[in-house]
Design a protein around this motif. Structure first.
Motif, mmCIF file in Angstrom:
data_model
loop_
_atom_site.group_PDB
_atom_site.id
_atom_site.type_symbol
_atom_site.label_atom_id
_atom_site.label_comp_id
_atom_site.label_asym_id
_atom_site.label_seq_id
_atom_site.Cartn_x
_atom_site.Cartn_y
_atom_site.Cartn_z
ATOM 1 N N ALA A 33 0.840 -1.206 0.000
ATOM 2 C CA ALA A 33 0.000 0.000 0.000
ATOM 3 C C ALA A 33 0.872 1.250 0.000
ATOM 4 O O ALA A 33 0.622 2.192 -0.764
ATOM 5 N N LEU A 34 1.897 1.271 0.843
ATOM 6 C CA LEU A 34 2.798 2.425 0.883
ATOM 7 C C LEU A 34 3.506 2.621 -0.449
ATOM 8 O O LEU A 34 3.676 3.752 -0.913
ATOM 9 N N MET A 36 2.372 1.738 -3.469
ATOM 10 C CA MET A 36 1.437 2.213 -4.486
ATOM 11 C C MET A 36 1.050 3.675 -4.272
ATOM 12 O O MET A 36 0.734 4.379 -5.217
ATOM 13 N N TYR A 37 1.107 4.144 -3.017
ATOM 14 C CA TYR A 37 0.849 5.561 -2.743
ATOM 15 C C TYR A 37 2.146 6.374 -2.757
ATOM 16 O O TYR A 37 2.164 7.524 -2.358
ATOM 17 N N ARG A 39 4.794 6.263 -0.975
ATOM 18 C CA ARG A 39 5.288 6.703 0.335
ATOM 19 C C ARG A 39 6.626 6.069 0.681
ATOM 20 O O ARG A 39 7.323 6.542 1.570
ATOM 21 N N GLN A 58 2.327 2.692 -11.311
ATOM 22 C CA GLN A 58 2.251 3.894 -10.481
ATOM 23 C C GLN A 58 1.853 5.120 -11.310
ATOM 24 O O GLN A 58 1.050 5.925 -10.845
#
Length: 61
Positions: A33-34, A36-37, A39, A58
């Protein structure tokens, strides 16, 4: 992937046994999740295969 979005095709068991992934990313669900965002950097996870596909995913998202 394009402007129309991404698509998937469900494979039969025989097709799945014969196919090989073009890329694989290994990490926890939180790390995914990190990633894909954007981060965390892609280099912080183990990527096998065509790493350019991650960048395309991305960019599309």
């Amino acid at each position: 992937m394009d402007a129309a979005g991404s698509r998937f095709t469900r494979l039969t068991v025989a097709e799945a046994a014969e196919s090989k992934p073009t890329a694989a990313i290994y990490g926890t669900a939180t790390e995914m999740a990190l990633l894909m965002y954007m981060r965390i950097p892609a280099g912080s996870l183990r990527i096998e295969g065509d790493a350019d596909l991650l960048q395309q995913l991305q960019d599309w998202g």
